[in-house]
Design a protein around this motif. Sequence first.
Motif, PDB file in Angstrom:
ATOM      1  N   GLY A 130      49.918   4.897  46.328  1.00 44.47           N
ATOM      2  CA  GLY A 130      49.174   5.009  47.592  1.00 44.47           C
ATOM      3  C   GLY A 130      49.802   4.028  48.560  1.00 44.47           C
ATOM      4  O   GLY A 130      50.971   4.130  48.886  1.00 44.47           O
ATOM      5  N   CYS A 131      49.030   3.021  48.983  1.00 44.33           N
ATOM      6  CA  CYS A 131      49.608   1.970  49.833  1.00 44.33           C
ATOM      7  C   CYS A 131      49.989   0.798  48.952  1.00 44.33           C
ATOM      8  O   CYS A 131      49.118   0.119  48.405  1.00 44.33           O
ATOM      9  N   SER A 140      39.946  -0.453  48.644  1.00 44.39           N
ATOM     10  CA  SER A 140      40.155   0.501  49.731  1.00 44.39           C
ATOM     11  C   SER A 140      39.592  -0.072  51.027  1.00 44.39           C
ATOM     12  O   SER A 140      38.674  -0.899  51.016  1.00 44.39           O
ATOM     13  N   TRP A 184      42.109   8.541  51.294  1.00 43.11           N
ATOM     14  CA  TRP A 184      42.798   8.526  50.005  1.00 43.11           C
ATOM     15  C   TRP A 184      42.325   7.335  49.195  1.00 43.11           C
ATOM     16  O   TRP A 184      42.452   6.180  49.615  1.00 43.11           O
ATOM     17  N   ASP A 229      48.977  13.164  57.865  1.00 43.48           N
ATOM     18  CA  ASP A 229      48.459  11.861  57.432  1.00 43.48           C
ATOM     19  C   ASP A 229      47.112  12.027  56.709  1.00 43.48           C
ATOM     20  O   ASP A 229      46.284  12.849  57.111  1.00 43.48           O
ATOM     21  N   HIS A 230      46.918  11.244  55.679  1.00 42.25           N
ATOM     22  CA  HIS A 230      45.659  11.342  54.933  1.00 42.25           C
ATOM     23  C   HIS A 230      44.497  10.707  55.706  1.00 42.25           C
ATOM     24  O   HIS A 230      44.630   9.624  56.254  1.00 42.25           O
ATOM     25  N   ARG A 285      42.568   4.023  53.048  1.00 44.39           N
ATOM     26  CA  ARG A 285      43.649   3.906  52.069  1.00 44.39           C
ATOM     27  C   ARG A 285      43.219   2.890  51.020  1.00 44.39           C
ATOM     28  O   ARG A 285      42.521   1.935  51.336  1.00 44.39           O
ATOM     29  N   ASP A 286      43.699   3.090  49.788  1.00 51.15           N
ATOM     30  CA  ASP A 286      43.499   2.009  48.823  1.00 51.15           C
ATOM     31  C   ASP A 286      44.817   1.261  48.684  1.00 51.15           C
ATOM     32  O   ASP A 286      45.893   1.835  48.825  1.00 51.15           O
ATOM     33  N   ASN A 287      44.714  -0.031  48.467  1.00 49.59           N
ATOM     34  CA  ASN A 287      45.896  -0.888  48.559  1.00 49.59           C
ATOM     35  C   ASN A 287      46.127  -1.611  47.246  1.00 49.59           C
ATOM     36  O   ASN A 287      45.184  -2.159  46.667  1.00 49.59           O
ATOM     37  N   GLN A 327      40.494   6.124  58.990  1.00 47.36           N
ATOM     38  CA  GLN A 327      41.200   6.641  57.820  1.00 47.36           C
ATOM     39  C   GLN A 327      41.225   5.590  56.721  1.00 47.36           C
ATOM     40  O   GLN A 327      41.401   4.415  56.997  1.00 47.36           O
TER      41      GLN A 327
END
Length: 352
Positions: A207-208, A282, A316, A312-313, A247-249, A245
């Motif tokens: 992911g990120c 996230s 996620w 782009d998500h 993202r999980d990091n 939006q």
Amino acid sequence: MIIITGSTGLIGSAATEYFLSKGEIVLGIDNDLRKYFFGEESSNKWKEKRLKKNKNYLHLSIDIRNRKRILEIFKKYKNKIKAIIHTAAQPSHDWAAKEPFTDFDVNANGTLNLLESLRLFVPDSPFVFTSTNKVYGDLPNSLPLKEKKLRYEIKTSHSYFKNGINEKMSVDQTTHSIFGSSKLAADLLVQEYGRYFNLKTVSFRGGCLTGENHSGAQLHGFLSFLVKSIVNEKRYYIFGYKGKQVRDNIHSSDVVAAMDEFIRKPKMGGHVYNLGGGRKNSCSILEAIKLIEKISNKKSNYIILKKNRIGDHQWWITDNSKFKNDYPQWKIKINLESSLKKMIIHEFNLLK
Ligand SMILES: NC(=O)c1ccc[n+]([C@@H]2O[C@H](COP(=O)([O-])OP(=O)(O)OC[C@H]3O[C@@H](n4cnc5c(N)ncnc54)[C@H](O)[C@@H]3O)[C@@H](O)[C@H]2O)c1
């Protein structure tokens, strides 16, 4: 000896430092193409200098597109190579559309050069590939989402992916972007070399991936670039989705720990694993900004643009269950707040 491509990049340099600290010899392949992709501010030369201080680090400034040289390297060191970690890539969604030939040649053909070198010279060695969640294209955007004050969230009525997206999501009939397509081509090759030739290959669909070693640029390295912008009081542009939006990091050292698990207990069959920070790590962009402001004591300056990046998500979050089931020793050690603190300290140190 471990071969690491992209050895001065975020993940490559973390992997290099990890294996050097274990007393391994690392042969790093990186020609700083990141500078060509994203400009001087994203060059990884500073890390090349740092790595070269270790006598067990051998740096080769070679392009992974150079088939002849890559084959020669594997032939030359075939009795020494214990594992290959392949992280070199054109990593940006948006950049790929500028030069599709370059993107595909680096991401897909470059990966093929390495896989074929593996098969010909070191077929017993594990091969780790850093794939991406963009192989699922924009299909995650078809999940039912609700809009909250600061983020989008999946509807709890949706039972299947509510704890995060796993490897069962389809990779077909979705908008991948040119980058997503070249990475998917590489991901399929990694799987196929595992299945067809019985090699120990693995594809981690990240992911990120983040950390203080990222040379963040607007087109790649979201959290790193966001921290850099806020600490340096520069304007940050958010592309669409109202900044909500999600993202999980995952910190680079947790990614490397997963790679190490695979290398120590490799599996045949070309496995794919989603790998990310999970729900606990996230955040939406708006939430990330609030956290960075709180930790750094700096005020952000951002503009939310209407148009989102193509494909782009919107939401996620990774479901890491498959990897955790296969490698129960692995767990995330660095949470989002700690990652941000490390990045903020790194940026403040650069200002001194
Ligand atoms: N960072 C993320 O958020 C993220 C997310 C999902 C997947 N990934 C994947 O993880 C991998 C590592 O990402 P990263 O964030 O460390 O990227 P990065 O850009 O920091 O590192 C990649 C390195 O590869 C080098 N490189 C690029 N093309 C090359 C070539 N042709 N020959 C030799 N060297 C070359 C670059 O100079 C750079 O130092 C990539 O494959 C990327 O697609 C990253």
